[in-house]
Design an enzyme around this catalytic site. Structure first.
Site, PDB file in Angstrom:
ATOM      1  N   MET A  70      18.528 -31.521 -10.811  1.00 36.09           N
ATOM      2  CA  MET A  70      18.440 -32.821 -10.138  1.00 36.09           C
ATOM      3  C   MET A  70      17.640 -33.804 -10.986  1.00 36.09           C
ATOM      4  O   MET A  70      16.471 -34.057 -10.711  1.00 36.09           O
ATOM      5  CB  MET A  70      17.770 -32.632  -8.779  1.00 36.09           C
ATOM      6  CG  MET A  70      18.461 -31.539  -7.961  1.00 36.09           C
ATOM      7  SD  MET A  70      17.640 -31.193  -6.415  1.00 36.09           S
ATOM      8  CE  MET A  70      16.163 -30.377  -6.972  1.00 36.09           C
ATOM      9  N   ASP A  71      18.274 -34.339 -12.011  1.00 37.97           N
ATOM     10  CA  ASP A  71      17.582 -35.195 -12.969  1.00 37.97           C
ATOM     11  C   ASP A  71      17.784 -36.664 -12.624  1.00 37.97           C
ATOM     12  O   ASP A  71      18.880 -37.070 -12.226  1.00 37.97           O
ATOM     13  CB  ASP A  71      18.154 -34.897 -14.365  1.00 37.97           C
ATOM     14  CG  ASP A  71      17.163 -35.140 -15.455  1.00 37.97           C
ATOM     15  OD1 ASP A  71      17.461 -34.784 -16.609  1.00 37.97           O
ATOM     16  OD2 ASP A  71      16.096 -35.719 -15.177  1.00 37.97           O
TER      17      ASP A  71
END
Lengths: 333, 272
Positions: free
Chosen positions: B38-39
């Site tokens: 989850m960047d």
């Protein structure tokens, strides 16, 4: 003031710097059979007052050897000012400090290339070999320290026997021709990583003689991953560690990541972990290549099929790498 | 009241449309296990001129939505990379606020109306949990115990995790096991007969099959020490969207990419 010996080169990308005054020796167009361009990175893009020194050697039959390079550097050092740095000139906006130290490559797309052209697969492999040789030369030229190429995986042993036999003969020829043409001129060091015990005896002996022959070379280290698998690598390392634990050399509690890394097959090289992985033909997966070593590697997945992969494509890959921000889990400021 | 009913109607319609799309997609091969890196939370906060922690909060609601979509599409296993061991190197304030957020969210997981209970999700916390502070460790254990009876789907939260640490732990356990094993039965004096199975059974991720797709948002194409062993054949999909902005359409695109590659991969695996 600038001193420049500008010489012809085969690469269309190597001349783009701006010179702020006419160079003295610009008309000395000599064809010296060596392949390095040297220039000061600081003054490359600013039109400063400091002298700019270029010494260019064109690429012809055999690339420059390290000793000649050293000699040339000495010559240039005599006329350079204090804060000049000599570096290998790179095409476009590439800078030496941003070139990946270790490039890994998965050469995918031979089957599709042959199918698209209605040619037998052997043509694709032949074309692929030409592109590979060009790539080895370019990586060495651009200052890459280690190049690892995924040639044959542990899974590939399941292919039909006659295809495997063809490939083994092909790889033996490939190793011999790469060494003959490339190693000496570029001082390449050659190693094979993988389960060598599964390879035919003739291939094994070719490999070991070439590895011995190039052991002391100090140029780029070319690693060929032949009969290699990332999981195989980890399991073999585990076996070595288990054996140490069993013999009391090491306690199980003391096993740590760096001790483990020493046992992986990539321990033959100074930079075991790739900075950049290129996989051609648009396949978005790692396929059991260097699994442990790819922890922080930047991936680049161009759509081009490997037999079509040119120098320009490599430069684009390096440019893309240059643009990436690597923080290894921390934070960039 | 009107607005509430309209919202519920809209929600219901959205869900119905997603299910229709699911029936179309499920004609082809379907991923069983999707993993998410989850960047982009911080970049999102910066772009929207929000304060520091808000990126993570927005990221959390995006996560809840993605879990909902995945479970509607009957993806059985979902893994998320919540906190890497390397992230402990960040500024102490950021680490502390992330830990606080995680504690809050872990406790929310086991609440009555939470998504895990609605969809019958069993939760696992994957990683070197001894590196976590006591409150987080206890909350994680409570959540795992509370959901141990669920069996419809699985959520694997990688916290204090790196793949190399996971592999090291598996290697250490394998060595200890072999050492003890050899004491009992000294038939094989040569090399230890260690294989893939020995290492895999000691992996923290042994509770799930290998991921079919790893989705990393914000356009970064690297694994950052996530599921290295498990991702040998995984599709690596990296859309440019930032994590808090991810939506159903990105998930659909990932699945379509997976289906497009599946036929080719299957053929190649047969050859392999």
């Amino acid at each position: 003031m600038q001193i420049c010996l500008r010489l012809p080169t085969t690469s269309p990308f190597t001349i783009n710097t701006t010179l702020n005054s006419s160079s003295i020796h610009r008309n000395n167009e000599k064809t010296i059979s060596s392949s390095l361009k040297l220039c000061s990175p600081q003054n490359k893009f600013n039109n400063g007052d400091r002298p700019n020194i270029f010494a260019c050697f064109s690429t012809a039959a055999s690339p420059i050897s390290k000793s000649r390079l050293a000699a040339a550097s000495n010559l240039i050092a005599n006329v350079e000012t204090d804060d000049q740095k000599i570096a290998i000139q790179l095409p476009g906006d590439l800078r030496p400090e941003l070139i990946p130290k270790h490039v890994a490559l998965i050469m995918d797309g031979h089957g599709r290339w042959a199918k698209n052209r209605g040619l037998p697969i052997e043509h694709a492999h032949y074309e692929g070999v030409q592109k590979l040789k060009q790539l080895i030369m370019n990586c060495s030229k651009f200052g890459v320290k280690v190049l690892t190429v995924y040639v044959f995986s542990t899974e590939n042993w399941n292919r039909p026997k006659d295809e495997v036999d063809f490939l083994m003969a092909h790889y033996k020829g490939l190793i011999q021709s790469i060494i003959k043409e490339q190693t000496m001129g570029q001082d390449l060091r050659f190693s094979v990583i993988g389960d060598k015990s599964r390879l035919p005896q003739s291939v094994q002996s070719t490999i070991s003689s070439v590895e011995n022959f190039t052991r002391n070379n100090t140029g780029m280290h070319f690693l060929m991953a032949l009969s290699y698998g990332g999981r195989y690598d980890i399991i073999e390392a585990t076996k070595k560690i288990a054996s140490k634990v069993e013999h009391g050399i090491l306690r199980a509690e003391d096993i740590n990541e760096s001790a483990f890394e020493q046992q992986l097959l990539t321990n033959v090289t100074e930079f075991p972990n790739p900075d950049l992985l290129i996989r051609t033909s648009g396949e978005l997966r790692v396929s059991n290549f260097l699994l442990w070593q790819l922890a922080y590697t930047e991936f680049y997945f161009p759509n081009k099929l490997f037999p079509d992969f040119e120098e320009a494509d490599l430069i684009e890959a390096l440019n893309t790498f240059r643009g990436r921000q690597r923080s290894f889990g921390g934070r960039n400021k | 009241m009107e607005i509430l009913r309209a919202t519920q109607l809209f929600e219901g319609l959205g869900s119905f449309l997603r299910r229709c799309l699911f029936s179309v997609l499920s004609v082809g091969p379907f991923p069983r296990h999707i993993a998410f890196i989850m960047d982009g939370n911080r970049r999102f906060a910066k772009n929207q001129n929000l304060e520091q922690g808000s990126g993570h909060k927005a990221g959390y609601s995006a996560l809840m939505n993605m879990l909902k979509y995945c479970y509607e599409l009957e993806v059985k296993y979902i893994t998320i990379y919540a906190f890497s061991i390397e992230n402990f190197k960040r500024r102490p304030e950021e680490v502390e606020s992330t830990m606080k957020l995680m504690l809050e969210k872990i406790e929310a997981l086991v609440e009555e109306k939470s998504i895990v209970n609605r969809y019958g999700v069993r939760v696992y916390f994957i990683g070197n949990l001894s590196l976590l502070s006591e409150p987080v460790k206890l909350a994680a254990k409570r959540a795992m115990d509370a959901t141990s009876g669920n069996s419809k789907a699985v959520l694997l939260i990688c916290i204090a995790y790196t793949s190399t640490d996971e592999i090291m732990h598996a290697v250490e356990e394998t060595c200890k096991e072999k050492k003890d094993g050899l004491r009992v039965d000294r038939t094989d004096e040569n090399e230890s007969n260690i294989g893939v199975m020995d290492i895999e059974k000691h992996m923290y991720m042994a509770v799930a099959p290998d991921p079919d797709i790893i989705i990393r948002t914000s356009g970064e194409t690297r694994l950052s020490n996530f599921l290295l062993w498990q991702s040998a054949s995984t599709l690596l999909y990296s859309p440019g969207v930032l994590w808090p902005e991810i939506g159903f359409r990105h998930l659909v695109k990932a699945i379509m990419e997976y289906q497009r590659n599946f036929a080719y991969l299957e053929k190649k695996q047969k050859l392999c």
